[in-house]
Design an enzyme around this catalytic site. Structure first.
Site, PDB file in Angstrom:
ATOM      1  N   ARG A 295       0.821  -1.217   0.000  1.00  0.00           N
ATOM      2  CA  ARG A 295       0.000   0.000   0.000  1.00  0.00           C
ATOM      3  C   ARG A 295       0.858   1.272   0.000  1.00  0.00           C
ATOM      4  NH1 ARG A 295      -5.337  -1.171   3.822  1.00  0.00           N
ATOM      5  NH2 ARG A 295      -6.609  -1.937   2.111  1.00  0.00           N
TER       6      ARG A 295
ATOM      7  N   GLY B  30      -5.698  -5.095   2.740  1.00  0.00           N
ATOM      8  CA  GLY B  30      -4.406  -4.938   3.404  1.00  0.00           C
ATOM      9  C   GLY B  30      -3.864  -6.255   3.935  1.00  0.00           C
TER      10      GLY B  30
ATOM     11  N   LYS C 284     -13.689  -8.157   9.391  1.00  0.00           N
ATOM     12  CA  LYS C 284     -14.666  -7.047   9.341  1.00  0.00           C
ATOM     13  C   LYS C 284     -16.035  -7.605   8.949  1.00  0.00           C
ATOM     14  CE  LYS C 284     -11.135  -3.678   8.176  1.00  0.00           C
ATOM     15  NZ  LYS C 284     -10.498  -2.916   7.100  1.00  0.00           N
TER      16      LYS C 284
ATOM     17  N   GLY D 133     -12.372  -3.924   1.346  1.00  0.00           N
ATOM     18  CA  GLY D 133     -13.783  -3.511   1.345  1.00  0.00           C
ATOM     19  C   GLY D 133     -14.093  -2.646   0.136  1.00  0.00           C
TER      20      GLY D 133
HETATM   21  P1  ADP Z   1      -8.405  -7.384   4.664  1.00  0.00           P
HETATM   22  O1  ADP Z   1      -7.430  -6.491   5.387  1.00  0.00           O
HETATM   23  O2  ADP Z   1      -7.734  -8.319   3.752  1.00  0.00           O
HETATM   24  O3  ADP Z   1      -9.521  -6.588   4.025  1.00  0.00           O
HETATM   25  P2  ADP Z   1      -9.768  -7.933   7.168  1.00  0.00           P
HETATM   26  O4  ADP Z   1      -9.144  -6.692   7.699  1.00  0.00           O
HETATM   27  O5  ADP Z   1     -11.257  -7.964   7.061  1.00  0.00           O
HETATM   28  O6  ADP Z   1      -9.114  -8.317   5.768  1.00  0.00           O
HETATM   29  O7  ADP Z   1      -9.409  -9.174   8.101  1.00  0.00           O
HETATM   30  C1  ADP Z   1      -8.122  -9.721   8.217  1.00  0.00           C
HETATM   31  C2  ADP Z   1      -7.971 -10.330   9.573  1.00  0.00           C
HETATM   32  O8  ADP Z   1      -8.984 -11.298   9.821  1.00  0.00           O
HETATM   33  C3  ADP Z   1      -6.669 -11.063   9.735  1.00  0.00           C
HETATM   34  O9  ADP Z   1      -5.819 -10.267  10.534  1.00  0.00           O
HETATM   35  C4  ADP Z   1      -7.058 -12.385  10.408  1.00  0.00           C
HETATM   36  O10 ADP Z   1      -6.270 -12.698  11.541  1.00  0.00           O
HETATM   37  C5  ADP Z   1      -8.486 -12.142  10.827  1.00  0.00           C
HETATM   38  N1  ADP Z   1      -9.274 -13.392  10.927  1.00  0.00           N
HETATM   39  C6  ADP Z   1      -9.420 -14.367  10.011  1.00  0.00           C
HETATM   40  N2  ADP Z   1     -10.137 -15.395  10.505  1.00  0.00           N
HETATM   41  C7  ADP Z   1     -10.447 -15.081  11.770  1.00  0.00           C
HETATM   42  C8  ADP Z   1     -11.143 -15.758  12.822  1.00  0.00           C
HETATM   43  N3  ADP Z   1     -11.656 -16.976  12.640  1.00  0.00           N
HETATM   44  N4  ADP Z   1     -11.267 -15.132  14.003  1.00  0.00           N
HETATM   45  C9  ADP Z   1     -10.726 -13.906  14.183  1.00  0.00           C
HETATM   46  N5  ADP Z   1     -10.056 -13.210  13.246  1.00  0.00           N
HETATM   47  C10 ADP Z   1      -9.911 -13.803  12.058  1.00  0.00           C
HETATM   48  C1  3PG Z   2      -9.037  -1.280   4.551  1.00  0.00           C
HETATM   49  O1  3PG Z   2      -8.049  -1.828   5.078  1.00  0.00           O
HETATM   50  O2  3PG Z   2      -9.965  -1.944   4.019  1.00  0.00           O
HETATM   51  C2  3PG Z   2      -9.074   0.220   4.440  1.00  0.00           C
HETATM   52  O3  3PG Z   2      -7.901   0.795   4.913  1.00  0.00           O
HETATM   53  C3  3PG Z   2     -10.281   0.796   5.157  1.00  0.00           C
HETATM   54  O4  3PG Z   2     -10.221   0.534   6.525  1.00  0.00           O
HETATM   55  P1  3PG Z   2     -11.586   0.543   7.398  1.00  0.00           P
HETATM   56  O5  3PG Z   2     -12.372  -0.673   6.997  1.00  0.00           O
HETATM   57  O6  3PG Z   2     -11.128   0.520   8.819  1.00  0.00           O
HETATM   58  O7  3PG Z   2     -12.319   1.816   7.046  1.00  0.00           O
HETATM   59 MG    MG Z   3      -7.520  -5.504   7.190  1.00  0.00          MG
END
Ligand code: ADP
Ligand code: 3PG
Ligand code: MG
Length: 416
Positions: free
Chosen positions: A36, A372, A208, A395
């Site tokens: 990023r 991320g 999330k 997202g």
């Molecule tokens: P991204 O950054 O790819 O958009 P998210 O921020 O939504 O993804 O989520 C990533 C996080 O989700 C990772 O740090 C991972 O540890 C967590 N995760 C995955 N599976 C689980 C679970 N079963 N319980 C808690 N956290 C989890």
């Molecule tokens: C992400 O990691 O999806 C973006 O940086 C947005 O973060 P946020 O879901 O906390 O708004």
């Molecule tokens: Mg994330």
């Protein structure tokens, strides 16, 4: 059409650039994927070459309007400085406070100043503000705008958020445009994403939950299969009366989960959930990092999770079930790890699925991975070079599928 960086004169101007430096950090605050940051270099280098002074603005994590030391952008300022081989000004101080403003006022063309995490301030999202949220975010937008002349939107990963630094600021600057990263990602999504070959499989995981559940309904109109893993899976399982122990869950989304299962059936989309799990009896979380866990780790025999245990990864039978679907796909969209991959004991599901996606890509399928932490997981799995396209948005790229202009783009001025 919206203005892009090349449509504006940046020479000797102070440019406020919104970037998404919300990078994954490990427990020692080491950046586990700098993609990023790297992806914003074309915009930053262009501005430097054209004698602009650059003020970079970003969030990191979700500190909810309070200072959370571990979410400082300091490690990012250091990495950026290494990548550019020049000094990057940074202070661990209020991003619109006196000290920050002093640096901004004195900033010369060819210099860079990275503001501290915008979300340390309640004005960025209006979080923790009772009653006068709009006024607080509006004042914050004006304060940020007053530090520069022109706004450049290069935070692709944050385009789906309508916050002070992504939309509010635009009306208080002299001009605004999108940066090269946003332009590049939008081009990809308009050109390729809208015409993906079928069958299309979406793989969703991560932590999330509510954000991503909200976009599933839309996904049902575009894809043939939706694979659900990660923390989101337990809300779906609980909604069907399956015991989930102490796993992550959002109880106010149980009805939505049931509704989505019904809609998927109506639209003949296969919604797949884990049929077994890796579970553990205790994990301590500190921000995004897992501090420690007790060593009691089990594999469940089916989708039910025993009391006192939480689901932390998909199990072997689930890996097999998901891999069959991935093998049959012509296009795969992936956001969100299938388990807590940062801990090696809970990383197998994510890494094996990453490998199956890479293999499918080798065999001619198109794969798109975004987010991320997801970027960090494909890198850790060693398959990042094999994925067709890696987006800095998580997202944001899922929201993109809705077909509506994202708020961070809608706020930008049109090219006359
Ligand atoms: P991204 O950054 O790819 O958009 P998210 O921020 O939504 O993804 O989520 C990533 C996080 O989700 C990772 O740090 C991972 O540890 C967590 N995760 C995955 N599976 C689980 C679970 N079963 N319980 C808690 N956290 C989890
Ligand atoms: C992400 O990691 O999806 C973006 O940086 C947005 O973060 P946020 O879901 O906390 O708004
Ligand atoms: Mg994330």
């Amino acid at each position: 059409m919206k203005k892009t960086l090349k449509d504006i004169n940046v020479e000797n101007k102070k440019i406020l650039v919104r970037v998404d430096f919300n990078v994954p950090l490990d427990i020692n605050l080491k950046i586990t994927s700098d993609k990023r940051i790297v992806e914003t270099l074309p915009t930053i280098e262009y501005l430097l070459k054209n004698d602009a002074a650059i003020i970079l603005m970003s969030h990191l994590g979700r500190p909810n309007g309070k200072v959370v030391k571990r979410m400082s952008l300091e490690p990012v300022s250091k990495r950026l400085s290494e990548l550019l081989n020049m000094s990057v000004k940074f202070i661990r101080s209020d991003c619109i406070g006196f000290e920050s403003k002093k640096i901004a006022v004195n900033l010369k063309p060819g210099e860079i100043f990275l503001l501290e995490n915008l979300r340390f301030h309640p004005g960025e999202e209006g979080k923790g503000v009772s009653g006068e949220k709009d006024i607080v975010t509006d004042i914050f937008s004006r304060q940020l705008a007053s530090m520069g002349d022109i706004f450049v939107q290069d935070a692709f990963g944050t385009l789906h958020r309508s916050h002070a630094s992504t939309t509010g600021i635009v009306k208080y600057v002299h001009d605004a445009a999108m940066g090269f990263l946003v332009e590049k990602e939008l081009n990809f999504f308009y050109r390729v994403f809208k015409n993906l070959p079928s069958p299309i499989v979406a793989v969703l995981g991560g932590s999330k939950i509510s954000d991503k559940m909200d976009i599933i309904e839309n996904l049902l109109n575009k894809v043939d299969f939706v694979i659900i893993g990660g923390a989101m899976a337990y809300t779906f399982l609980k909604s069907q009366g399956i015991s989930i122990g102490t796993s992550f869950v959002e109880d106010d989304k149980l009805d939505l989960a049931l509704e989505l299962i019904k809609k998927a059936k109506e639209r003949k989309v296969d919604l797949l959930f884990p049929i077994d799990h890796i579970v553990t009896n205790k994990i301590d979380f500190m921000n995004k990092c897992v501090v420690r866990f007790k060593s009691d780790i089990k594999t469940t025999v089916d989708e039910a999770i025993p009391e006192e245990f939480m689901g932390v990864d998909i199990g072997p039978r689930t890996i097999e079930k998901f891999s069959e679907v991935i093998k049959s796909a012509k296009a795969i969209i992936w956001n969100g790890a299938l388990g807590i991959f940062e801990i090696s004991e809970f990383s197998k599901g994510t890494f094996e699925i990453a490998e199956f996606i890479a293999e499918a890509t080798d065999n001619g399928s198109i794969s798109v991975v975004g987010g991320g932490d997801s970027i960090s997981s494909v890198k850790k799995a060693g398959v990042d070079k094999k994925i067709s396209y890696i987006s800095t948005g998580g997202g944001a790229f899922l929201e993109f599928l809705k077909g509506k202009e994202l708020p961070g783009i809608a706020a930008l001025p049109d090219l006359n």
